[in-house]
Design a protein around this motif. Structure first.
Motif, mmCIF file in Angstrom:
data_model
loop_
_atom_site.group_PDB
_atom_site.id
_atom_site.type_symbol
_atom_site.label_atom_id
_atom_site.label_comp_id
_atom_site.label_asym_id
_atom_site.label_seq_id
_atom_site.Cartn_x
_atom_site.Cartn_y
_atom_site.Cartn_z
ATOM 1 N N MET A 1 0.850 -1.174 0.000
ATOM 2 C CA MET A 1 0.000 0.000 0.000
ATOM 3 C C MET A 1 0.900 1.243 0.000
ATOM 4 O O MET A 1 2.034 1.172 -0.407
ATOM 5 N N PHE A 2 0.413 2.357 0.475
ATOM 6 C CA PHE A 2 1.166 3.603 0.482
ATOM 7 C C PHE A 2 2.077 3.668 1.706
ATOM 8 O O PHE A 2 1.665 3.291 2.791
ATOM 9 N N ASP A 3 3.317 4.177 1.541
ATOM 10 C CA ASP A 3 4.150 4.370 2.717
ATOM 11 C C ASP A 3 3.619 5.580 3.487
ATOM 12 O O ASP A 3 2.765 6.320 3.002
ATOM 13 N N ASP A 79 -11.479 8.473 -10.982
ATOM 14 C CA ASP A 79 -12.752 7.853 -10.613
ATOM 15 C C ASP A 79 -13.538 7.411 -11.842
ATOM 16 O O ASP A 79 -14.247 6.418 -11.811
ATOM 17 N N GLU A 80 -13.383 8.158 -12.930
ATOM 18 C CA GLU A 80 -14.072 7.840 -14.195
ATOM 19 C C GLU A 80 -13.178 7.024 -15.135
ATOM 20 O O GLU A 80 -13.511 6.859 -16.315
ATOM 21 N N GLU A 81 -12.047 6.544 -14.621
ATOM 22 C CA GLU A 81 -11.088 5.734 -15.379
ATOM 23 C C GLU A 81 -10.554 6.450 -16.614
ATOM 24 O O GLU A 81 -10.224 5.826 -17.626
ATOM 25 N N ARG A 82 -10.409 7.744 -16.515
ATOM 26 C CA ARG A 82 -9.789 8.556 -17.570
ATOM 27 C C ARG A 82 -8.345 8.841 -17.152
ATOM 28 O O ARG A 82 -7.979 9.951 -16.821
ATOM 29 N N TYR A 83 -7.530 7.799 -17.158
ATOM 30 C CA TYR A 83 -6.164 7.892 -16.647
ATOM 31 C C TYR A 83 -5.277 8.813 -17.472
ATOM 32 O O TYR A 83 -4.386 9.467 -16.927
ATOM 33 N N GLY A 139 0.390 6.372 -11.413
ATOM 34 C CA GLY A 139 1.339 5.606 -12.195
ATOM 35 C C GLY A 139 1.590 4.205 -11.651
ATOM 36 O O GLY A 139 2.586 3.578 -12.011
ATOM 37 N N SER A 140 0.706 3.709 -10.815
ATOM 38 C CA SER A 140 0.884 2.376 -10.234
ATOM 39 C C SER A 140 -0.452 1.640 -10.201
ATOM 40 O O SER A 140 -1.476 2.165 -10.642
ATOM 41 N N GLU A 141 -0.431 0.447 -9.641
ATOM 42 C CA GLU A 141 -1.669 -0.328 -9.501
ATOM 43 C C GLU A 141 -2.582 0.254 -8.423
ATOM 44 O O GLU A 141 -3.693 -0.232 -8.219
ATOM 45 N N LEU A 142 -2.151 1.310 -7.756
ATOM 46 C CA LEU A 142 -2.950 1.915 -6.681
ATOM 47 C C LEU A 142 -3.836 3.060 -7.175
ATOM 48 O O LEU A 142 -4.508 3.701 -6.376
ATOM 49 N N ALA A 165 -10.074 -2.664 -0.905
ATOM 50 C CA ALA A 165 -10.249 -1.626 -1.939
ATOM 51 C C ALA A 165 -11.708 -1.476 -2.358
ATOM 52 O O ALA A 165 -12.021 -1.354 -3.529
ATOM 53 N N ALA A 166 -12.611 -1.477 -1.389
ATOM 54 C CA ALA A 166 -14.042 -1.419 -1.693
ATOM 55 C C ALA A 166 -14.697 -0.114 -1.249
ATOM 56 O O ALA A 166 -15.916 0.007 -1.315
ATOM 57 N N ARG A 167 -13.925 0.852 -0.820
ATOM 58 C CA ARG A 167 -14.506 2.101 -0.335
ATOM 59 C C ARG A 167 -15.225 2.841 -1.464
ATOM 60 O O ARG A 167 -14.737 2.891 -2.592
#
Length: 196
Positions: A1-3, A79-83, A139-142, A165-167
């Protein structure tokens, strides 16, 4: 996860967006502080252990308010998957702040990587750090851990640190409000069937 340092910067990004941008909050319209109220709102949004010791200058508060709008666009794009849009916005923020990695250490603490701007004002420094943390997430899987509240009448943002990851909500208040509305709807639907 995040440091811990990245988590602090991501929390700061979400807090600045939520405090400094208009929209909806917990089912009610939200108008961000402006003018003389802005420096105090910025100070309250920044995390306690890293908050500047003195008052926030008006120029820094104004700068962070403008950057909060750009950070909101990043949260919404993810949130809208417009990376691609999120990456473009973040690249603009990183260039604009002159973000650069640098090792810093507070007395008695270990070395940490910080991401200051080329100009080390409070506004540019925090914006550079928040933009870098958002960029590392996008830029990651997060990336999917950045979200916008799904509750009606709320567009506050959040960083999902849950295990699964369900929030979907900015707060337990919004989650409870949605659950209560669904319960009332089911209950009303059950009464309608009994009368028929």
């Amino acid at each position: 996860m995040f440091d811990s340092h990245m988590a602090l910067l991501l929390d700061a990004a979400a807090a600045l967006v939520n405090a400094l941008t208009d929209g909806g909050s917990h089912g009610r319209p939200y108008r961000a502080p402006r003018g003389a109220d802005l420096p105090a709102a910025v100070a309250a949004a920044l995390p306690e252990p890293s908050r500047p010791a003195g008052p926030i200058a008006r120029a820094d508060a104004d700068y962070l308010a403008r950057e909060a709008l750009r950070m909101r666009a990043v949260f919404e794009a993810v949130d809208e998957e417009r990376y691609d849009d999120a990456a473009e916005a973040l690249n603009g923020m990183l260039r604009g702040t002159g973000a650069r990695p640098q090792l810093d250490r507070a007395p008695g603490e270990p070395w940490q990587v910080h991401f200051h701007g080329a100009e080390d004002s409070v506004g540019v420094g925090w914006s550079a750090g928040c933009a870098t943390a958002l960029a590392l997430a996008v830029g990651s899987e997060l990336a999917a851990r950045l979200g916008v509240c799904r509750a009606p009448g709320c567009d506050r943002v959040y960083v999902d640190t849950s295990r699964n990851a369900a929030r979907q909500f900015c707060s337990t208040a919004c989650q409870s409000r949605v659950k209560a509305a669904a319960f009332r709807a089911r209950r009303a639907g059950g009464r309608g069937r009994q009368k028929a």
